[in-house]
Structures are given as C-alpha cells and as structure tokens.
Scaffold this active site. Structure first.
Site, mmCIF file in Angstrom:
data_model
loop_
_atom_site.group_PDB
_atom_site.id
_atom_site.type_symbol
_atom_site.label_atom_id
_atom_site.label_comp_id
_atom_site.label_asym_id
_atom_site.label_seq_id
_atom_site.Cartn_x
_atom_site.Cartn_y
_atom_site.Cartn_z
ATOM 1 N N TYR A 17 0.813 -1.229 0.000
ATOM 2 C CA TYR A 17 0.000 0.000 0.000
ATOM 3 C C TYR A 17 0.839 1.269 0.000
ATOM 4 O O TYR A 17 0.298 2.357 -0.079
ATOM 5 C CB TYR A 17 -0.995 0.012 1.168
ATOM 6 C CG TYR A 17 -0.368 -0.218 2.526
ATOM 7 C CD1 TYR A 17 0.277 0.811 3.196
ATOM 8 C CD2 TYR A 17 -0.409 -1.462 3.138
ATOM 9 C CE1 TYR A 17 0.862 0.602 4.427
ATOM 10 C CE2 TYR A 17 0.165 -1.688 4.364
ATOM 11 C CZ TYR A 17 0.796 -0.651 5.010
ATOM 12 O OH TYR A 17 1.390 -0.873 6.231
ATOM 13 N N ARG B 224 8.378 14.402 6.965
ATOM 14 C CA ARG B 224 8.805 13.380 6.012
ATOM 15 C C ARG B 224 8.136 13.602 4.659
ATOM 16 O O ARG B 224 6.926 13.850 4.590
ATOM 17 C CB ARG B 224 8.415 12.014 6.595
ATOM 18 C CG ARG B 224 9.014 10.842 5.886
ATOM 19 C CD ARG B 224 8.736 9.568 6.663
ATOM 20 N NE ARG B 224 7.313 9.221 6.650
ATOM 21 C CZ ARG B 224 6.849 7.981 6.789
ATOM 22 N NH1 ARG B 224 7.690 6.989 6.977
ATOM 23 N NH2 ARG B 224 5.551 7.742 6.765
HETATM 24 C C1 PLP Z 1 4.645 0.436 7.051
HETATM 25 C C2 PLP Z 1 5.477 -0.545 7.799
HETATM 26 C C3 PLP Z 1 4.893 -1.592 8.528
HETATM 27 C C4 PLP Z 1 3.391 -1.679 8.648
HETATM 28 O O1 PLP Z 1 2.955 -2.960 8.961
HETATM 29 P P1 PLP Z 1 1.430 -3.341 8.750
HETATM 30 O O2 PLP Z 1 1.287 -4.642 9.441
HETATM 31 O O3 PLP Z 1 1.180 -3.407 7.275
HETATM 32 O O4 PLP Z 1 0.590 -2.263 9.368
HETATM 33 C C5 PLP Z 1 5.730 -2.518 9.134
HETATM 34 N N1 PLP Z 1 7.078 -2.412 9.038
HETATM 35 C C6 PLP Z 1 7.671 -1.413 8.356
HETATM 36 C C7 PLP Z 1 9.147 -1.339 8.271
HETATM 37 C C8 PLP Z 1 6.884 -0.438 7.730
HETATM 38 O O5 PLP Z 1 7.464 0.576 7.102
#
Ligand code: PLP
Length: 397
Positions: free
Chosen positions: A209, A356
């Site tokens: 996403y 950011r």
């Molecule tokens: C955006 C992000 C997530 C988000 O995890 P979700 O389970 O999809 O909410 C996890 N780890 C990193 C490094 C991210 O940048």
C-alpha cells in the site's frame, strides 16, 4: 525509458494537491475502481463461491506475488501475498530462527519500524528458551553481527530518515557469521531497485500500500529464497498453507515452496486493486525510477536548504545512501506539516520532530517539487505554522 507522463496519467491525483506521501499510502490508480467494481459485481456478485475457481481467486496471491517479484529481484514462485506486513515479519522471523536452531539472538537496529521490533519481542516471549532481541544503532549493525547472531532482521530503508542499509554487504557478513537474514522492504519495493537474489537475502517481506499503490489495507508480501522454500516451517500454519487445504486433514503438512507461507483466506477485493496498480508497474524500469527519484529529492533538498534555514536535514545527504524519501527536523515539525497540508502539500510527520516527504517518480513532477518548496518557504518565512489549530494532534500523523 519509462514513460513517466503515462504513469502519472494512470493515477487519480486530486486537483490542487501536491502529494509527497506515497511512501505511506500510494494514490488511487484510475483503473482500480473499475477493477474492484468488476470483482464485486461480476465475480463475487454473479459467480458467488464459484469465483474461487472460475475467477482464479485462489491463485491470485502467487500470481500477483510473481509480478512483485520482478520489482525486487525474486524469481517466479518465490513471492506470495497475504496478511499484513507485521504478520509477515513474524512469519519470516519465526521460520528463520527455526532454520538456525543452535543460536538465540535476533539482531536488529534501533531505527527499525516499531511493529517489526514488537513482533520480534512477542515471538521471543513465546519461544522463551533464551531467545533474545538485540538492537544496536543502525551504523553499528555490521560490527554487531557475530557468532551468537541467529537472524539479522533489518528494514532496508529507515522509515524516519530514509537511510539505506547495504543489503548485499550486510547479508554477506551475516552469512559469513552463520546467521540468516530477514529484510523488510516496506520502503524499498517500488522505491528503488532491489535484488533479493543478488544480495542473497534468505527472507524478505514488504507491503503493497506504500510505493506499490494497492490502497489502504492492501496485502503484504513474503519472499523465501529457493534454498529454504521447502525447508522453512511456517509458525503460522494456516489451512491455505497446507499441502492440500481441501483434504481437510487434521494433521498439518506444509504446502510446496512459497505456498506454505499463505495463512488464511486472501483479501480478494484488495488484491483486485493491487492488480490494477501492478498494471502500471509493468512498463516501469526501476533504474529509471531511481534516477528520477534522486533528481526529485535532490531538487527538494537544495530548495528547502536554500529557503528554510531552520529546517535541518535528517536524511543522508548522499542520495546513494537513502531510499526515496527525504526528512527534515524541526521542533515544531508537527505544526509545520499541518500548515503544509492545509495548503495542499501532503507529507507526514513522525515523532518526535520529523517532517517526512516521499518522492514517487510514477506521478511526482519537478514542477510539484518546486511548488512544494515555495509553499514550505512561505510557511517558514512568515511563521504561518504558528497557530493553535496546527498543534491539534490527529490519531494518524
Ligand atoms: C509500514 C510498515 C509496517 C506496517 O505494517 P502493517 O502490518 O502493514 O501495518 C511494518 N514495518 C515497516 C518497516 C513499515 O514501514
């Protein structure tokens, strides 16, 4: 050469908005609404449960996984979609630890995304038995890899500063020390060229996403190197990772290769949106994306530093050492970002003081970068951020 005018035209970009937050939530591909609509009406609506076979719903996690594989240097049959990134981090880490049973230390860095560290911490508590999560500052990771390291778990591009780890070098060091690697590509996939195969990564995970534009809640992906694919044991052993889900065997037998990393029912509507997003990526060369991303981000850094002396660059100055985002620090960063958003320039804020900005060549232009710099400069010069309404914290920053 990638036709960036064509890729930009493939997105719905609201009038009057300069969008510099595609690193957090990619914009809507124009074709996604119709694609999702078709899945809803022609597939779910008309085919009902028959769509699992007739519309190929069951194969989608692997089919779309292969298309993401092209963007991260993973061969066909080594990437599968499903769940959220946090879940995939857990799954990869648990499998990697089990493949290195004599060791107990998970090594990560203090700049890693909190959810990755929380998942590791939870896994350590579940495993007990001397397992430990050790974090060191990003620049000390290389020196900290040692004979105790079971798994090196890193996010390639730091979500706050954009700092880029050297995946190939750190993986080589980890392997030489007898450790496995889990790479989180959340801010890498679709942001810069990635070669998990060339780097020798054992496991890689990421989300769709952000730079890949699958929409809010889009499924995550997981890659397992072919050498481990039939040996890795999924700790989250769900029925769709079973060798024969519809045998309904009470005993778990892992599926073949990457299929075993599936857990439960895949998010079909989200995958339909992702499919439309991946159509845009088909004509895109990641080397072109990287070159344009550097051009955009360098122009932004130069413009902001010339016009806004109070903002301090938080990202590496050398573009070769950062991903596709640029961050600046300011004690009033939150209010400044709200003032920007109020004027149509959308970036985001990361505590405690980071503004950011993501640069996404598929739809961001040099004119937009200049426009964003001009608006930011006016906000800083006139102190337009200094209003009570801009200090009200929203749930999502
Ligand atoms: C955006 C992000 C997530 C988000 O995890 P979700 O389970 O999809 O909410 C996890 N780890 C990193 C490094 C991210 O940048």
């Amino acid at each position: 050469m990638t036709d960036f005018a064509a890729t930009r035209a493939a997105f719905h970009l609201p009038e009057g908005i300069i969008y510099l937050d595609g690193n957090s939530l990619g914009p809507l591909p124009k074709a996604a609404a119709a694609r999702v609509g078709r899945t809803v009406t022609a597939e779910w609506g008309d085919m009902l449960i028959r769509a699992w076979n007739r519309a190929g719903w069951m194969e989608m996690p692997a089919r779309l996984g292969d298309r993401i594989g092209r963007l991260i240097g993973a061969p066909p049959g080594t990437v599968v979609l499903g769940d959220t990134l946090s879940i995939k981090v857990y799954q990869a880490l648990a499998a990697a630890l089990e493949l290195n049973p004599a060791r107990r230390v998970i090594l990560s860095d203090t700049g890693n995304f909190p959810s990755d560290l929380y998942m590791a911490d939870g896994l350590v508590r579940t495993l007990g038995d001397g397992y430990e999560l050790r974090t060191v500052p990003p620049e000390e990771v290389e020196a900290a890899i040692g004979p105790e390291t079971a798994v090196l778990m890193l996010t390639e591009v730091d979500y706050r500063t954009g700092r880029l780890h050297d995946m190939a070098a750190l993986t080589a060091k980890a392997h030489a020390a007898g450790a496995l690697t889990v790479w989180d590509l959340a801010h890498s996939a679709g942001a810069l060229p990635v070669d998990v195969t060339g780097a020798g990564a054992d496991f890689a995970v990421g989300c769709t996403y952000k730079y890949l534009n699958s929409g809010p809640g889009g499924p995550a992906f997981i890659h397992v190197a072919p050498r481990w694919a039939d040996r890795a044991r999924p700790a989250l052993s769900g029925w769709l990772g079973h060798e024969a889900p519809f045998a309904f065997d009470p005993a778990y037998r892992p599926g073949r290769g990457i299929e075993r990393m599936r857990v439960g029912t895949p998010p079909v509507l989200q995958m339909a949106a992702l499919e439309a997003a991946l159509d845009i990526w088909d004509g895109v060369d990641m080397a072109d994306v990287r070159a344009r991303s550097i051009e955009l981000s360098q122009a932004f850094v130069a413009g902001v530093e010339a016009a806004c002396p109070a903002l301090v660059l938080a990202s590496p100055r050398d573009p070769a050492r950062r991903g596709s985002q640029v961050s600046f620090r300011h004690p009033e960063g939150y209010a400044i970002m709200q003032a920007l958003i109020a004027r149509g320039v959308i970036g985001d804020f990361r505590a405690p003081d980071i503004l950011r900005f993501g640069f996404t060549p598929l739809y961001t232009t040099m004119e937009e970068v200049a426009g964003a710099v001009a608006i930011l400069a006016e906000i800083m010069e006139k102190g337009l951020w200094d209003r009570a309404e801009y200090r009200v914290k929203a749930a999502v920053t």
